[in-house]
Design a protein around this motif. Structure first.
Motif, mmCIF file in Angstrom:
data_model
loop_
_atom_site.group_PDB
_atom_site.id
_atom_site.type_symbol
_atom_site.label_atom_id
_atom_site.label_comp_id
_atom_site.label_asym_id
_atom_site.label_seq_id
_atom_site.Cartn_x
_atom_site.Cartn_y
_atom_site.Cartn_z
ATOM 1 N N GLY A 205 16.851 -3.040 20.081
ATOM 2 C CA GLY A 205 16.819 -4.025 21.161
ATOM 3 C C GLY A 205 16.630 -3.355 22.498
ATOM 4 O O GLY A 205 16.470 -2.133 22.577
ATOM 5 N N SER A 226 18.198 6.152 32.881
ATOM 6 C CA SER A 226 17.916 6.154 34.326
ATOM 7 C C SER A 226 19.188 5.965 35.156
ATOM 8 O O SER A 226 20.214 5.485 34.647
ATOM 9 C CB SER A 226 16.926 5.044 34.644
ATOM 10 O OG SER A 226 17.530 3.798 34.378
ATOM 11 N N TRP A 323 5.140 4.907 28.531
ATOM 12 C CA TRP A 323 5.109 3.442 28.674
ATOM 13 C C TRP A 323 4.567 3.055 30.044
ATOM 14 O O TRP A 323 4.625 3.835 30.999
ATOM 15 C CB TRP A 323 6.442 2.786 28.323
ATOM 16 C CG TRP A 323 7.577 2.912 29.291
ATOM 17 C CD1 TRP A 323 7.888 3.972 30.075
ATOM 18 C CD2 TRP A 323 8.557 1.907 29.572
ATOM 19 N NE1 TRP A 323 9.000 3.711 30.796
ATOM 20 C CE2 TRP A 323 9.435 2.449 30.519
ATOM 21 C CE3 TRP A 323 8.779 0.612 29.111
ATOM 22 C CZ2 TRP A 323 10.525 1.743 31.018
ATOM 23 C CZ3 TRP A 323 9.870 -0.087 29.608
ATOM 24 C CH2 TRP A 323 10.720 0.474 30.543
ATOM 25 N N LEU A 405 20.211 17.623 38.745
ATOM 26 C CA LEU A 405 20.291 17.814 37.287
ATOM 27 C C LEU A 405 20.071 19.278 36.917
ATOM 28 O O LEU A 405 20.972 19.957 36.460
ATOM 29 C CB LEU A 405 19.277 16.901 36.590
ATOM 30 C CG LEU A 405 19.417 16.805 35.070
ATOM 31 C CD1 LEU A 405 20.813 16.362 34.665
ATOM 32 C CD2 LEU A 405 18.390 15.844 34.477
HETATM 33 P P1 NAD Z 1 16.574 3.363 30.944
HETATM 34 O O1 NAD Z 1 17.781 3.486 31.791
HETATM 35 O O2 NAD Z 1 15.567 2.347 31.299
HETATM 36 O O3 NAD Z 1 16.985 3.047 29.435
HETATM 37 C C1 NAD Z 1 17.864 3.884 28.706
HETATM 38 C C2 NAD Z 1 18.523 3.075 27.616
HETATM 39 O O4 NAD Z 1 19.393 2.113 28.206
HETATM 40 C C3 NAD Z 1 17.558 2.280 26.744
HETATM 41 O O5 NAD Z 1 18.003 2.336 25.417
HETATM 42 C C4 NAD Z 1 17.686 0.878 27.299
HETATM 43 O O6 NAD Z 1 17.342 -0.143 26.394
HETATM 44 C C5 NAD Z 1 19.154 0.834 27.631
HETATM 45 N N1 NAD Z 1 19.552 -0.182 28.608
HETATM 46 C C6 NAD Z 1 18.785 -0.853 29.497
HETATM 47 N N2 NAD Z 1 19.558 -1.693 30.237
HETATM 48 C C7 NAD Z 1 20.833 -1.526 29.808
HETATM 49 C C8 NAD Z 1 22.091 -2.088 30.200
HETATM 50 N N3 NAD Z 1 22.192 -2.980 31.175
HETATM 51 N N4 NAD Z 1 23.202 -1.650 29.565
HETATM 52 C C9 NAD Z 1 23.128 -0.704 28.596
HETATM 53 N N5 NAD Z 1 21.969 -0.159 28.172
HETATM 54 C C10 NAD Z 1 20.829 -0.568 28.774
HETATM 55 O O7 NAD Z 1 15.957 4.821 30.873
HETATM 56 P P2 NAD Z 1 14.577 5.236 30.212
HETATM 57 O O8 NAD Z 1 13.489 4.748 31.102
HETATM 58 O O9 NAD Z 1 14.591 4.881 28.777
HETATM 59 O O10 NAD Z 1 14.668 6.832 30.270
HETATM 60 C C11 NAD Z 1 14.133 7.602 31.303
HETATM 61 C C12 NAD Z 1 15.241 8.085 32.209
HETATM 62 O O11 NAD Z 1 16.181 8.824 31.449
HETATM 63 C C13 NAD Z 1 14.746 9.051 33.276
HETATM 64 O O12 NAD Z 1 15.375 8.749 34.493
HETATM 65 C C14 NAD Z 1 15.213 10.412 32.776
HETATM 66 O O13 NAD Z 1 15.399 11.376 33.778
HETATM 67 C C15 NAD Z 1 16.496 10.042 32.116
HETATM 68 N N6 NAD Z 1 16.895 11.060 31.158
HETATM 69 C C16 NAD Z 1 17.988 11.823 31.422
HETATM 70 C C17 NAD Z 1 18.367 12.820 30.538
HETATM 71 C C18 NAD Z 1 19.579 13.681 30.804
HETATM 72 O O14 NAD Z 1 20.057 14.296 29.860
HETATM 73 N N7 NAD Z 1 20.092 13.754 32.027
HETATM 74 C C19 NAD Z 1 17.633 13.036 29.373
HETATM 75 C C20 NAD Z 1 16.508 12.249 29.149
HETATM 76 C C21 NAD Z 1 16.158 11.250 30.038
#
Ligand code: NAD
Length: 512
Positions: A205, A226, A323, A405
Motif C-alpha cells: 500500500g 523522506s 518514479w 546525513l
Molecule cells: P517517502 O517518505 O515518500 O516514503 C517512504 C515510505 O513511507 C513509503 O513506504 C511510503 O508509502 C510510506 N509513507 C508515506 N506516507 C506515510 C505516512 N503518512 N505514514 C507512514 N508511512 C508513510 O520516501 P521515498 O520517496 O519512498 O524515499 C526517498 C527518500 O528516502 C529520500 O528523501 C531519501 O533520502 C530517503 N532515504 C533515506 C535513507 C536513510 O537511511 N537515511 C535511505 C534511503 C532513502
C-alpha cells in the motif's frame, strides 16, 4: 505515464494500484492498498507469533538468518530481476547494493547478534560494587513496523527487518508503493528460511497503509524515507509514546582538498553522485573544491561523466529515475539553478534517446547556496561543483545545510581528513571514499539535523530493537532494607561524614 496509477477498487473495496517499470514504462503488476483493518489483523497475528520467537535464544534465531543467507545466494538472480523491473537500476548496482549488502548483513548478524544481545554483567563503581550486582538484559520490544522507501527496495526492507527479528520481535513491513515486489520477495525468502507463520508479514500500500501501521498498536517504528513523511511518523509515534528511528534525506557534501589525488577524487565524485542514478540517501549532492585544483578536478569529472553509458538493456552505468515525482523535483531544481546562473558542463536534460524516466548525468558549476540544487535534496544524477578559497570555507559551506546525513573528504593527508571529518556536521563521514557507511555493518548509521533521529545498524542499531533492561541484585539478600528506617539526625550526620570522606579526600575519590 505514471509509474504508480490508481485502478478501480477491488470487490471488497480496497484501493488498487498499477505499477509500471520506470525504464520501459511497461506494466509490471498491481497491488492492493491494505487498510487499517488489514493492519489490525496483521498486528494480531504478529502478537500471537512473537512470544514463542522471543522464547528462543538469540543463537537459535540467528540460525534462520544463516538459512536466509543461503536462500539469498540461491535466488540472487530473481532478486536482481525484481529490483531491476521496479527501479531500472543497472544490474551491477542491484547486485552490489541490494544482494551483496543484504548477504553481508545476514552473515554479520547471524554471526554477531548473540554477542551483541547477550546479557551483560556490568561492574559498579565505588562502594556500590560491594553491595549490588548489575546485569543488562536485551529484551525484545514486541511488534516492530518497518516502513521502507523505493531507492533501495530490497536492502532497506530486509536490513532493518532481520535486525528486529533476530532481536526477538515480530515484524510488519510496509514497502514503498513504488517498489512493493522487492518487499514481498523479502517475505518469501524469510518464509523459505522457515520463519514461523505470522512473525514476518508484508502489507502493501501507500501512505494510507503506512499511517495506519504507525497507529496500529506496534511497539516501534523503523522508518526510512523522506523528511516530510518522517515528520508525520514522528508525530504519530510521539502521540502514542512509542519509539521510532527515522532515517531521512540528505544533501551530502564532498570536500576536495588541494593536496588530493585528483584522479581518485574525480572518480569518487562521479561514483558518489551517479550511483543508483543519484537516488542514494548518502549520494554526493554537492562538491566543494579548493580553488587551486578546481579547474583540473572539474575537467577530470566531466571527462569521466562523458564516458558514462545510460540505458536499461545490456551493459550500462546509469539507470532510470525510479518514479515520475522525483523527475519533477530534479527538473525544477535544474530550472532554478540555470535561472540563477549555473553553468551546465554535461547533461542537463532528460535523455532524448530513451523513452522511460531518464535524466542525463549532469555536471554544474557556478553554483551557490541561493540555489535549490545546493540546499534541498535533489536525489538525482546531478553533480554541482562549487569553488572555495580553502578548506575552512569548504567546511563552513558543507555545514551550512539543514541536512546532516553523510559527507566525504578527499585528501592525501588522512590525519587532516579525519580532523576535518570530526568538524563536519553530519551523521557519518568518509575520508577518501564516497559515503558508504550504510554498507559497513559495524558502523551505527543515522543522520543529524533534518536527516534523522536515532541510528540503525551495528551494535547500537541492533540493540535499538530491544529494551536494555538493567536488573540490579542486592549482594546481601536485601539485608540493607532493614536499616532504612527510622530516619534520624544520627544517620544523616553519618551519611554526611561518609560523603566528606568519600569525595573530600583524594583516597576517597579514588575508591569512590
Ligand atoms: P517517502 O517518505 O515518500 O516514503 C517512504 C515510505 O513511507 C513509503 O513506504 C511510503 O508509502 C510510506 N509513507 C508515506 N506516507 C506515510 C505516512 N503518512 N505514514 C507512514 N508511512 C508513510 O520516501 P521515498 O520517496 O519512498 O524515499 C526517498 C527518500 O528516502 C529520500 O528523501 C531519501 O533520502 C530517503 N532515504 C533515506 C535513507 C536513510 O537511511 N537515511 C535511505 C534511503 C532513502
Amino acid at each position: 505515464m505514471a509509474i504508480v496509477t490508481p485502478l478501480e477498487p477491488s470487490s471488497d473495496n480496497r484501493r488498487r494500484l498499477a505499477l509500471a517499470s520506470p525504464a520501459t514504462l511497461e506494466p509490471i503488476g498491481e497491488i492492493e492498498v491494505q487498510t487499517s483493518a488489514d493492519v489490525a489483523a496483521a498486528v494480531e497475528r504478529a502478537r500471537k507469533a512473537q512470544p514463542d520467537w522471543a522464547g528462543l535464544s538469540v543463537s537459535e534465531r540467528a540460525r534462520y538468518l544463516a538459512r536466509a543467507l543461503q536462500i539469498l545466494l540461491a535466488r540472487q538472480d530473481e532478486i536482481i530481476e525484481t529490483v531491476i523491473s521496479e527501479t531500472g537500476k543497472p544490474r551491477t548496482e542491484a547486485l552490489q547494493m541490494e544482494v551483496f549488502a543484504v548477504g553481508d548483513a545476514l552473515n554479520f548478524y547471524s554471526k554477531n547478534a548473540e554477542r551483541i544481545l547477550k546479557t551483560q554483567k556490568r561492574k559498579l563503581h565505588g562502594m556500590l560494587r560491594f553491595m549490588k550486582r548489575l546485569r543488562i538484559v536485551y529484551r525484545p520490544l514486541g511488534v516492530v513496523a518497518v516502513i521502507s522507501p523505493w531507492n533501495g527496495p530490497f536492502v532497506l526492507a530486509m536490513n532493518p527487518s532481520i535486525q528486529a527479528l533476530v532481536a526477538g520481535n515480530a515484524v510488519i513491513l510496509k514497502p514503498s508503493e513504488v517498489t512493493p515486489f522487492s518487499g514481498l520477495l523479502v517475505a518469501d525468502i524469510l518464509k523459505e528460511a522457515g520463519l514461523p507463520e505470522g512473525l514476518f508479514q508484508v502489507l502493501t500500500g501507500d501512505g494510507e497503509t503506512g499511517a495506519a501501521l504507525c497507529r496500529g498498536g506496534v511497539d516501534k517504528v523503523s522508518f526510512t524515507g523522506s523528511v516530510a513523511t518522517g515528520r508525520k511518523v514522528a508525530v504519530s509515534c510521539a502521540e502514542q509514546l512509542i519509539p521510532c528511528t527515522l532515517e531521512l534525506g540528505g544533501k551530502d557534501a564532498m570536500i576536495v582538498c588541494e593536496d588530493v589525488n585528483l584522479d581518485y577524487a574525480a572518480a569518487g565524485a562521479v561514483a558518489g553522485a551517479f550511483m543508483n542514478t543519484g537516488q542514494y540517501c548518502c549520494g554526493t549532492e554537492r562538491v566543494y573544491v579548493v580553488e587551486a585544483v578546481a579547474d583540473e578536478f572539474t575537467q577530470k569529472v566531466v571527462e569521466r561523466v562523458s564516458r558514462l553509458r545510460q540505458g536499461f538493456e545490456g551493459e550500462f552505468d546509469v539507470g532510470a529515475i525510479f518514479w515520475p515525482q522525483q523527475l519533477e523535483i530534479i527538473e525544477s531544481h535544474m530550472t532554478d539553478a540555470k535561472a540563477k546562473g549555473a553553468q551546465v558542463l554535461a547533461g542537463g536534460r532528460r535523455n532524448p534517446e530513451l523513452a522511460g524516466l531518464f535524466y542525463e548525468p549532469t555536471v554544474l558549476t557556478s553554483v551557490d547556496h541561493g540555489m535549490q540544487i545546493m540546499s534541498e535534496e535533489t536525489f538525482g544524477p546531478i553533480l554541482p561543483i562549487m569553488r572555495v578559497a580553502d578548506e575552512e570555507e569548504a567546511l563552513r559551506l558543507a555545514n551550512d545545510s539543514e541536512y546532516g546525513l553523510g559527507g566525504n573528504i578527499w585528501t592525501r593527508d588522512t590525519s587532516k581528513g579525519v580532523r576535518m571529518a570530526e568538524r563536519m556536521a553530519s551523521g557519518s563521514v568518509c575520508v577518501n571514499d564516497m559515503t558508504m557507511t550504510y554498507g559497513v555493518q559495524e558502523a551505527p548509521f543515522g543522520g543529524l539535523k533534518h536527516s534523522g533521529v536515532g541510528q540503525v545498524n551495528g551494535e547500537t542499531g541492533l540493540r535499538g530493537y530491544s529494551h536494555a533492561e538493567p536488573i540490579i541484585v542486592d549482594r546481601r539478600s536485601g539485608k540493607m532494607a532493614e536499616s532504612r528506617y527510622p530516619y534520624s539526625a544520627k544517620t544523616d550526620s553519618g551519611m554526611q561524614k561518609f560523603m566528606n570522606l568519600l569525595w573530600g579526600t583524594s583516597i576517597g575519590r579514588m575508591l569512590g
